[in-house]
Scaffold this motif. Sequence first.
Motif, PDB file in Angstrom:
ATOM      1  N   ASN A   1       0.266  -6.161 -10.627  1.00  0.00           N
ATOM      2  CA  ASN A   1       0.897  -5.751 -11.885  1.00  0.00           C
ATOM      3  C   ASN A   1       0.785  -4.250 -12.092  1.00  0.00           C
ATOM      4  O   ASN A   1       0.046  -3.552 -11.393  1.00  0.00           O
ATOM      5  CB  ASN A   1       0.264  -6.509 -13.063  1.00  0.00           C
ATOM      6  CG  ASN A   1      -1.216  -6.205 -13.194  1.00  0.00           C
ATOM      7  OD1 ASN A   1      -1.610  -5.120 -13.594  1.00  0.00           O
ATOM      8  ND2 ASN A   1      -2.057  -7.163 -12.840  1.00  0.00           N
ATOM      9  N   GLU A   2       1.535  -3.775 -13.086  1.00  0.00           N
ATOM     10  CA  GLU A   2       1.611  -2.333 -13.312  1.00  0.00           C
ATOM     11  C   GLU A   2       0.293  -1.721 -13.768  1.00  0.00           C
ATOM     12  O   GLU A   2       0.062  -0.523 -13.606  1.00  0.00           O
ATOM     13  CB  GLU A   2       2.699  -2.009 -14.347  1.00  0.00           C
ATOM     14  CG  GLU A   2       2.453  -2.540 -15.737  1.00  0.00           C
ATOM     15  CD  GLU A   2       2.975  -3.959 -15.921  1.00  0.00           C
ATOM     16  OE1 GLU A   2       2.895  -4.466 -17.052  1.00  0.00           O
ATOM     17  OE2 GLU A   2       3.454  -4.554 -14.934  1.00  0.00           O
ATOM     18  N   PHE A   3      -0.625  -2.535 -14.323  1.00  0.00           N
ATOM     19  CA  PHE A   3      -1.898  -1.991 -14.796  1.00  0.00           C
ATOM     20  C   PHE A   3      -2.790  -1.547 -13.645  1.00  0.00           C
ATOM     21  O   PHE A   3      -3.725  -0.784 -13.841  1.00  0.00           O
ATOM     22  CB  PHE A   3      -2.616  -3.022 -15.658  1.00  0.00           C
ATOM     23  CG  PHE A   3      -1.824  -3.428 -16.871  1.00  0.00           C
ATOM     24  CD1 PHE A   3      -1.720  -2.582 -17.955  1.00  0.00           C
ATOM     25  CD2 PHE A   3      -1.166  -4.640 -16.916  1.00  0.00           C
ATOM     26  CE1 PHE A   3      -0.975  -2.946 -19.065  1.00  0.00           C
ATOM     27  CE2 PHE A   3      -0.423  -5.010 -18.009  1.00  0.00           C
ATOM     28  CZ  PHE A   3      -0.324  -4.160 -19.090  1.00  0.00           C
ATOM     29  N   ALA A   4      -2.501  -2.047 -12.427  1.00  0.00           N
ATOM     30  CA  ALA A   4      -3.268  -1.608 -11.267  1.00  0.00           C
ATOM     31  C   ALA A   4      -3.114  -0.110 -11.054  1.00  0.00           C
ATOM     32  O   ALA A   4      -4.048   0.570 -10.600  1.00  0.00           O
ATOM     33  CB  ALA A   4      -2.817  -2.373 -10.029  1.00  0.00           C
ATOM     34  N   VAL A   5      -1.949   0.434 -11.377  1.00  0.00           N
ATOM     35  CA  VAL A   5      -1.716   1.865 -11.191  1.00  0.00           C
ATOM     36  C   VAL A   5      -2.597   2.679 -12.136  1.00  0.00           C
ATOM     37  O   VAL A   5      -3.137   3.722 -11.765  1.00  0.00           O
ATOM     38  CB  VAL A   5      -0.227   2.197 -11.406  1.00  0.00           C
ATOM     39  CG1 VAL A   5       0.040   3.675 -11.126  1.00  0.00           C
ATOM     40  CG2 VAL A   5       0.647   1.321 -10.517  1.00  0.00           C
ATOM     41  N   ASN A   6      -2.763   2.189 -13.365  1.00  0.00           N
ATOM     42  CA  ASN A   6      -3.638   2.885 -14.308  1.00  0.00           C
ATOM     43  C   ASN A   6      -5.079   2.912 -13.808  1.00  0.00           C
ATOM     44  O   ASN A   6      -5.778   3.920 -13.940  1.00  0.00           O
ATOM     45  CB  ASN A   6      -3.583   2.206 -15.680  1.00  0.00           C
ATOM     46  CG  ASN A   6      -2.243   2.406 -16.363  1.00  0.00           C
ATOM     47  OD1 ASN A   6      -1.555   3.386 -16.138  1.00  0.00           O
ATOM     48  ND2 ASN A   6      -1.860   1.454 -17.192  1.00  0.00           N
ATOM     49  N   VAL A   7      -5.530   1.789 -13.236  1.00  0.00           N
ATOM     50  CA  VAL A   7      -6.899   1.733 -12.724  1.00  0.00           C
ATOM     51  C   VAL A   7      -7.059   2.660 -11.523  1.00  0.00           C
ATOM     52  O   VAL A   7      -8.103   3.293 -11.345  1.00  0.00           O
ATOM     53  CB  VAL A   7      -7.273   0.279 -12.348  1.00  0.00           C
ATOM     54  CG1 VAL A   7      -8.661   0.221 -11.741  1.00  0.00           C
ATOM     55  CG2 VAL A   7      -7.211  -0.610 -13.578  1.00  0.00           C
ATOM     56  N   VAL A   8      -6.028   2.749 -10.682  1.00  0.00           N
ATOM     57  CA  VAL A   8      -6.065   3.664  -9.541  1.00  0.00           C
ATOM     58  C   VAL A   8      -6.299   5.089 -10.018  1.00  0.00           C
ATOM     59  O   VAL A   8      -7.146   5.823  -9.482  1.00  0.00           O
ATOM     60  CB  VAL A   8      -4.754   3.575  -8.729  1.00  0.00           C
ATOM     61  CG1 VAL A   8      -4.602   4.783  -7.814  1.00  0.00           C
ATOM     62  CG2 VAL A   8      -4.731   2.307  -7.900  1.00  0.00           C
ATOM     63  N   THR A   9      -5.567   5.511 -11.031  1.00  0.00           N
ATOM     64  CA  THR A   9      -5.701   6.883 -11.507  1.00  0.00           C
ATOM     65  C   THR A   9      -7.050   7.112 -12.190  1.00  0.00           C
ATOM     66  O   THR A   9      -7.655   8.173 -12.033  1.00  0.00           O
ATOM     67  CB  THR A   9      -4.557   7.228 -12.465  1.00  0.00           C
ATOM     68  OG1 THR A   9      -4.509   6.270 -13.520  1.00  0.00           O
ATOM     69  CG2 THR A   9      -3.224   7.196 -11.738  1.00  0.00           C
ATOM     70  N   ILE A  10      -7.519   6.111 -12.950  1.00  0.00           N
ATOM     71  CA  ILE A  10      -8.822   6.255 -13.622  1.00  0.00           C
ATOM     72  C   ILE A  10      -9.936   6.431 -12.601  1.00  0.00           C
ATOM     73  O   ILE A  10     -10.688   7.408 -12.615  1.00  0.00           O
ATOM     74  CB  ILE A  10      -9.123   5.019 -14.493  1.00  0.00           C
ATOM     75  CG1 ILE A  10      -8.209   4.951 -15.706  1.00  0.00           C
ATOM     76  CG2 ILE A  10     -10.578   5.066 -14.975  1.00  0.00           C
ATOM     77  CD1 ILE A  10      -8.379   3.675 -16.502  1.00  0.00           C
ATOM     78  N   LEU A  11     -10.063   5.458 -11.700  1.00  0.00           N
ATOM     79  CA  LEU A  11     -11.171   5.483 -10.748  1.00  0.00           C
ATOM     80  C   LEU A  11     -10.982   6.563  -9.688  1.00  0.00           C
ATOM     81  O   LEU A  11     -11.954   7.177  -9.252  1.00  0.00           O
ATOM     82  CB  LEU A  11     -11.311   4.114 -10.088  1.00  0.00           C
ATOM     83  CG  LEU A  11     -11.837   3.000 -10.990  1.00  0.00           C
ATOM     84  CD1 LEU A  11     -11.952   1.694 -10.224  1.00  0.00           C
ATOM     85  CD2 LEU A  11     -13.198   3.368 -11.573  1.00  0.00           C
ATOM     86  N   GLY A  12      -9.750   6.773  -9.257  1.00  0.00           N
ATOM     87  CA  GLY A  12      -9.527   7.817  -8.263  1.00  0.00           C
ATOM     88  C   GLY A  12      -9.950   9.176  -8.774  1.00  0.00           C
ATOM     89  O   GLY A  12     -10.632   9.941  -8.070  1.00  0.00           O
TER      90      GLY A  12
END
Length: 723
Positions: A225-236
């Motif tokens: 889902n699209e929320f995975a992209v938000n987590v990528v940017t947060i943790l990255g």
Amino acid sequence: MLDRLGAIVARAPRTVVVAWALIALAGAVIGGAVFDETVEIEDAPAGTESMAVAQALDEIDPEGEVVTAVIAGRDFFAPELGDAAPAVMERVRAVPGVVEVTDAYTAGGLIGDDARSSLVSVELAASLSEDEALAAAKEVRDVLRDLPAPDVLVGGELLSQEAFVQRAIQDTAVGEAVAVAVLLVLLVMLLGSFRAGVIPILTALIAICGSLLLLRGVLTMVDVNEFAVNVVTILGLGLAVDYSLLVIARFREEREASPASAPGALVARATARAGRAVLVSGLAVCNALAGMLVLGDPLLSGMAVGGAIAVVVATATGLTFVPAMIMLVHRHIPAVGVRTWSRPWARPAHAGRVTLLGRLARASQARPGLVATATAGVLLVVAAPIGSLTLGSSDIHSLPAGSEERRAYEALTTGFEDLGVEPVVVLVRAPVEEPAVTAFLDRVYELDGIEDARAVPDLPTEVTVAEFTPTGSSTGAAAQQLVRDIRALDSDVDFSVGGPAAEVVDSQDHLTDRLPMALGLVLLSTFALLFALTRSVVVPIKALVLNALTIFATLGVLVAIFQWGWFASVLGIEPWGALDVTTPLFIGLLAFGLSMDYEVFLLSRIHEEWRARDRSLPPREANRIAVLRGITATGPVVTTAAVAISIVFLAFALSSLTAMKEVGIGMIVAIAIDVTLIRGLLLPATMTLLGEWNWWRPGRRRPSPDGTDGPDRSPASAARQSA
């Protein structure tokens, strides 16, 4: 292994940097379109009763997406509006993909309770793809806006979801751009030069781009889902900065301890010593994300996949790209305490210099029993609101109050007597004429918490569908209890319960059933990692307990803010009486992973100091010194990293979306609690109380180190002891 990796990177730093630059470029070009490949998530896990009801109803009476509009602000009977509406409705019917239009001017639709509004309902063809349906919905919205009324509020589930995604993308992009700019200024000031400060920023950008590239590849195999992209940017962004700071700090320390050594040797040693903490930290965060994956929730699973990718890439950049950059610009990385143009306030470092965490550690070690008791008591008080935790579905409440889609929903649910709360749906696989079915539905209607009831007409005779409107909100506590009460009824008829409240109940039950397995995986794997790091049984157990206190206190604060409404006006929050059903687990596991990040940084150094201790000292005193030295040495890295990642989460806390605010504020609270109360006070207090028992493991007759805790000393420790 890590020392060999550091040596290889030090010999060919330009090759490493160019390789990562190419990966980042590919990620920016190819991974940038990852949002187009994500899929919409279901409201409940697959296989649950509510999902089965939704699928059955879709097969019995397939319906497409529905666009709703409330025409308001002008008397319904105004001549100008009455003359224009029929032509506009005909244009709506002519939109490709529209199968039915119900309005009060041409098709017997509803007039508002105040006679100054009316409802338009537009059904789209069920055969349309998601993109086709969205395009048709937008065209319908554009046509309806031609009505001569002050307010034409167009909404519906499809447009609301699209608005949420677009706001999430926009808020994330703007917030992270601001966060990166602020971080760059902060890091340049703290590290003393532009070239030093830009290393963590470049590392973060490369980690994000590389993660998006990998995520794009994963999307070809699994749905995310699209929320995975938000987590990528947060943790990255957050972890890459953390790991960069740790490696840079260790390089400075190695250089100070051995100024005559060649830069390549210093980089190799810094990579070997800091790299162990980076590697264990990355594995610890991945463990927490694996717990999300085990939970099997469609939303959390996507976040876990994206987060795991970000952690792997951030760890890889921390072990390779950061040492390579240090090798290239080491002359421009000033020592601690050296005044530079960006750090004119700096004072020369000296042997007695104590950092913030060092001061807290020294104070807690002076009265460890009192500090440990008082701090734990404060955290338990802060965690107390968890006792009233209510879970629900934020759905439309996630959108800002001023958004058109939310205003349309609120106008629809409050302005029309026959509409409002979405019902609990009961599907009976038998004709309504059967006495057993009638008797069962009568028993349902007698239950508490029902506002209204109706039978759904025009369905096949072999099934009966009844809708029961609950008191309160669609997914509130009363609606959830009604679902459980209906399911608890003993009846011979074959029935199932669905609807929004049932989806929340099923999600809760699903997560509750899987939570023990997920927690077991996270706790056991984290214990194993910390045992491998410290060779102790006691330290990992203590770390898990302290992390649990961080999570409970954080969730207590979230309940007080987002459910009770404390400080809501100050924070720009509209509490809706509950937390989203996935929020506590997501924030809990993410906070656990980041807490382990700081725990590993500190424990790695404390254990190193313990191994390099003066063996003529009593073990308890040697332990106290090791704890203080380890926290003092690594404290600046932890506090700087905490400030940096808090800036990242501040971007989410300032988002216009409630769901993102929950994550942003929750993680800022978790980091603040963890770095001050946990790492600054409880960690040194408890480790001081335990003394040499910190390092005990089965098989030892006495809690003293065996041969594995030999004379492997850091350059800094060796220099101190030889002085």
